[in-house]
Design a protein around this motif. Structure first.
Motif, PDB file in Angstrom:
ATOM      1  N   ARG A  95       0.787  -1.157  -0.112  1.00 23.14           N
ATOM      2  CA  ARG A  95       0.052   0.191   0.107  1.00 23.14           C
ATOM      3  C   ARG A  95       0.885   1.183   0.078  1.00 23.14           C
ATOM      4  O   ARG A  95       0.662   2.158  -0.784  1.00 23.14           O
ATOM      5  CB  ARG A  95      -0.750   0.072   1.235  1.00 23.14           C
ATOM      6  CG  ARG A  95      -1.838   1.129   1.342  1.00 23.14           C
ATOM      7  CD  ARG A  95      -2.788   1.127   2.570  1.00 23.14           C
ATOM      8  NE  ARG A  95      -3.465   2.129   2.536  1.00 23.14           N
ATOM      9  CZ  ARG A  95      -3.914   2.780   3.906  1.00 23.14           C
ATOM     10  NH1 ARG A  95      -3.478   2.306   4.800  1.00 23.14           N
ATOM     11  NH2 ARG A  95      -4.803   4.025   3.783  1.00 23.14           N
ATOM     12  N   ASP A  96       1.930   1.372   0.626  1.00 20.43           N
ATOM     13  CA  ASP A  96       2.720   2.392   0.920  1.00 20.43           C
ATOM     14  C   ASP A  96       3.503   2.724  -0.444  1.00 20.43           C
ATOM     15  O   ASP A  96       3.584   3.681  -0.834  1.00 20.43           O
ATOM     16  CB  ASP A  96       3.636   2.362   1.980  1.00 20.43           C
ATOM     17  CG  ASP A  96       3.279   2.591   3.418  1.00 20.43           C
ATOM     18  OD1 ASP A  96       2.046   3.195   3.590  1.00 20.43           O
ATOM     19  OD2 ASP A  96       3.855   2.315   4.240  1.00 20.43           O
ATOM     20  N   LYS A  98       2.405   1.704  -3.216  1.00 22.26           N
ATOM     21  CA  LYS A  98       1.403   2.194  -4.296  1.00 22.26           C
ATOM     22  C   LYS A  98       1.120   3.791  -4.186  1.00 22.26           C
ATOM     23  O   LYS A  98       1.064   4.422  -5.179  1.00 22.26           O
ATOM     24  CB  LYS A  98       0.309   1.514  -3.973  1.00 22.26           C
ATOM     25  CG  LYS A  98      -0.875   2.147  -5.062  1.00 22.26           C
ATOM     26  CD  LYS A  98      -2.181   1.297  -4.728  1.00 22.26           C
ATOM     27  CE  LYS A  98      -3.364   1.828  -5.800  1.00 22.26           C
ATOM     28  NZ  LYS A  98      -3.607   3.335  -6.015  1.00 22.26           N
ATOM     29  N   ASN A  99       1.084   3.956  -2.899  1.00 25.76           N
ATOM     30  CA  ASN A  99       1.062   5.492  -2.613  1.00 25.76           C
ATOM     31  C   ASN A  99       2.083   6.415  -2.891  1.00 25.76           C
ATOM     32  O   ASN A  99       1.921   7.368  -3.507  1.00 25.76           O
ATOM     33  CB  ASN A  99       0.529   5.677  -1.187  1.00 25.76           C
ATOM     34  CG  ASN A  99      -0.728   5.236  -0.596  1.00 25.76           C
ATOM     35  OD1 ASN A  99      -1.507   5.128  -1.386  1.00 25.76           O
ATOM     36  ND2 ASN A  99      -0.817   4.844   0.433  1.00 25.76           N
ATOM     37  N   THR A 100       3.267   5.791  -2.842  1.00 24.20           N
ATOM     38  CA  THR A 100       4.341   6.572  -3.300  1.00 24.20           C
ATOM     39  C   THR A 100       4.488   6.814  -5.014  1.00 24.20           C
ATOM     40  O   THR A 100       4.785   7.938  -5.227  1.00 24.20           O
ATOM     41  CB  THR A 100       5.848   5.796  -3.069  1.00 24.20           C
ATOM     42  OG1 THR A 100       5.727   5.453  -1.232  1.00 24.20           O
ATOM     43  CG2 THR A 100       6.930   6.294  -3.330  1.00 24.20           C
ATOM     44  N   ASP A 102       1.999   6.372  -7.110  1.00 27.61           N
ATOM     45  CA  ASP A 102       0.582   6.726  -7.672  1.00 27.61           C
ATOM     46  C   ASP A 102       0.899   7.877  -8.501  1.00 27.61           C
ATOM     47  O   ASP A 102       0.348   8.100  -9.824  1.00 27.61           O
ATOM     48  CB  ASP A 102      -0.373   7.099  -6.567  1.00 27.61           C
ATOM     49  CG  ASP A 102      -1.143   5.961  -6.419  1.00 27.61           C
ATOM     50  OD1 ASP A 102      -1.347   4.862  -6.924  1.00 27.61           O
ATOM     51  OD2 ASP A 102      -2.126   5.879  -5.247  1.00 27.61           O
ATOM     52  N   VAL A 183       5.758   8.896   3.192  1.00 25.72           N
ATOM     53  CA  VAL A 183       4.674   8.203   2.454  1.00 25.72           C
ATOM     54  C   VAL A 183       3.359   8.960   2.998  1.00 25.72           C
ATOM     55  O   VAL A 183       2.391   9.065   2.337  1.00 25.72           O
ATOM     56  CB  VAL A 183       4.676   6.643   2.484  1.00 25.72           C
ATOM     57  CG1 VAL A 183       3.421   6.225   1.888  1.00 25.72           C
ATOM     58  CG2 VAL A 183       5.830   6.078   1.835  1.00 25.72           C
ATOM     59  N   ASP A 184       3.196   9.037   4.414  1.00 27.57           N
ATOM     60  CA  ASP A 184       2.094   9.499   4.998  1.00 27.57           C
ATOM     61  C   ASP A 184       1.865  10.836   4.616  1.00 27.57           C
ATOM     62  O   ASP A 184       0.591  11.323   4.323  1.00 27.57           O
ATOM     63  CB  ASP A 184       2.177   9.551   6.583  1.00 27.57           C
ATOM     64  CG  ASP A 184       1.893   7.908   7.086  1.00 27.57           C
ATOM     65  OD1 ASP A 184       1.510   7.011   6.157  1.00 27.57           O
ATOM     66  OD2 ASP A 184       2.396   7.591   8.164  1.00 27.57           O
ATOM     67  N   TYR A 187       0.513  10.829   1.102  1.00 27.09           N
ATOM     68  CA  TYR A 187      -1.026  10.359   1.172  1.00 27.09           C
ATOM     69  C   TYR A 187      -1.901  11.683   1.344  1.00 27.09           C
ATOM     70  O   TYR A 187      -2.752  11.777   0.967  1.00 27.09           O
ATOM     71  CB  TYR A 187      -0.965   8.981   1.924  1.00 27.09           C
ATOM     72  CG  TYR A 187      -2.454   8.659   1.733  1.00 27.09           C
ATOM     73  CD1 TYR A 187      -2.957   7.623   0.766  1.00 27.09           C
ATOM     74  CD2 TYR A 187      -3.184   8.524   2.904  1.00 27.09           C
ATOM     75  CE1 TYR A 187      -4.172   7.359   0.637  1.00 27.09           C
ATOM     76  CE2 TYR A 187      -4.544   8.127   2.818  1.00 27.09           C
ATOM     77  CZ  TYR A 187      -4.949   7.628   1.574  1.00 27.09           C
ATOM     78  OH  TYR A 187      -6.424   6.945   1.480  1.00 27.09           O
ATOM     79  N   LYS A 190      -2.134  13.903  -1.177  1.00 25.51           N
ATOM     80  CA  LYS A 190      -3.083  13.336  -2.271  1.00 25.51           C
ATOM     81  C   LYS A 190      -4.662  13.588  -1.624  1.00 25.51           C
ATOM     82  O   LYS A 190      -5.480  14.057  -2.514  1.00 25.51           O
ATOM     83  CB  LYS A 190      -2.828  12.086  -2.512  1.00 25.51           C
ATOM     84  CG  LYS A 190      -3.415  11.507  -3.514  1.00 25.51           C
ATOM     85  CD  LYS A 190      -3.302   9.835  -3.598  1.00 25.51           C
ATOM     86  CE  LYS A 190      -4.207   9.307  -4.951  1.00 25.51           C
ATOM     87  NZ  LYS A 190      -3.867   7.799  -5.083  1.00 25.51           N
ATOM     88  N   GLU A 191      -5.165  13.497  -0.537  1.00 24.70           N
ATOM     89  CA  GLU A 191      -6.342  13.393  -0.083  1.00 24.70           C
ATOM     90  C   GLU A 191      -6.739  15.045   0.024  1.00 24.70           C
ATOM     91  O   GLU A 191      -7.982  15.177  -0.013  1.00 24.70           O
ATOM     92  CB  GLU A 191      -6.331  12.872   1.224  1.00 24.70           C
ATOM     93  CG  GLU A 191      -6.147  11.484   1.415  1.00 24.70           C
ATOM     94  CD  GLU A 191      -7.355  10.739   0.906  1.00 24.70           C
ATOM     95  OE1 GLU A 191      -8.235  10.788   1.203  1.00 24.70           O
ATOM     96  OE2 GLU A 191      -6.885   9.943  -0.266  1.00 24.70           O
TER      97      GLU A 191
END
Length: 192
Positions: A95-96, A98-100, A102, A183-184, A187, A190-191
């Motif tokens: 998941r991390d 992917k978030n990196t 995206d 990464v957080d 994310y 992105k949000e």
């Protein structure tokens, strides 16, 4: 510890897929797997390990870690992303990863982003990191030896290895935590 030099030299066995290693032609999955097996073979801990499998690639595709493949062929951009995934997945959750990646995937598909200069920087920093890691490991070994010299135990070699393992895992955890924090932040941006 007799194998300090061997330990430091083992860091240079870690494979990397260079831009020159990646063919200009698109590859089928079996060719991708073979390319990674050839380039990352020295980084395997055990001979029977697989660097990359069809299942892994399919899971990356289903998880949208890279943009869709065309006609079952993987482009140079796909191979670069798969190489980056390979490096990150050892420390980060899928998941991390992917978030990196995206936004890079979006940039490739929507903006015709050229990922090659970014990957050239990844490779350059990798060489620097390995060189710097040699120095850090030598420093850690010196610190551990100083601690061992203060102990009165006949099993010094074993205890030295335990202290080095503890030190390396702590450093790994600190670096992983730093990466997760970044990464957080990605994310959260992105949000927004």
């Amino acid at each position: 510890m007799d194998d300090h030099e061997e330990l430091i030299n083992s860091l240079h066995k870690e494979g990397r897929l260079t831009l020159e290693d990646i063919p200009e032609l698109d590859l089928y999955m079996d060719q991708v797997i073979q390319l990674f097996e050839n380039n990352f073979a020295a980084s395997k801990r055990r001979k029977d390990e697989k660097v990359l499998t069809k299942t892994m690639i399919n899971n990356y595709a289903k998880g949208k870690l890279f943009f869709p493949v065309q006609n079952k062929k993987y482009s140079k951009e796909h191979l670069i992303l798969i190489s980056m995934i390979y490096q990150m997945k050892g420390a980060l959750s899928i998941r991390d990863v992917k978030n990196t990646l995206d936004r890079i995937n979006e940039k490739i598909t929507e903006e015709s982003f050229d990922i090659k200069p970014l990957y050239a920087s990844v490779l350059k920093l990798s060489r620097y990191n390995k060189s710097r890691m040699n120095e850090l490991i030598a420093d850690h070994i010196t610190e551990v030896e100083a601690e061992i010299n203060q102990m009165e135990d006949s099993d010094e070699e074993y205890l030295e290895k335990v202290l080095l393992i503890e030190t390396f895992t702590e450093m790994s955890n600190l670096y992983r935590k730093a990466a997760e924090t970044l990464v957080d932040h990605l994310y959260e941006q992105k949000e927004e």
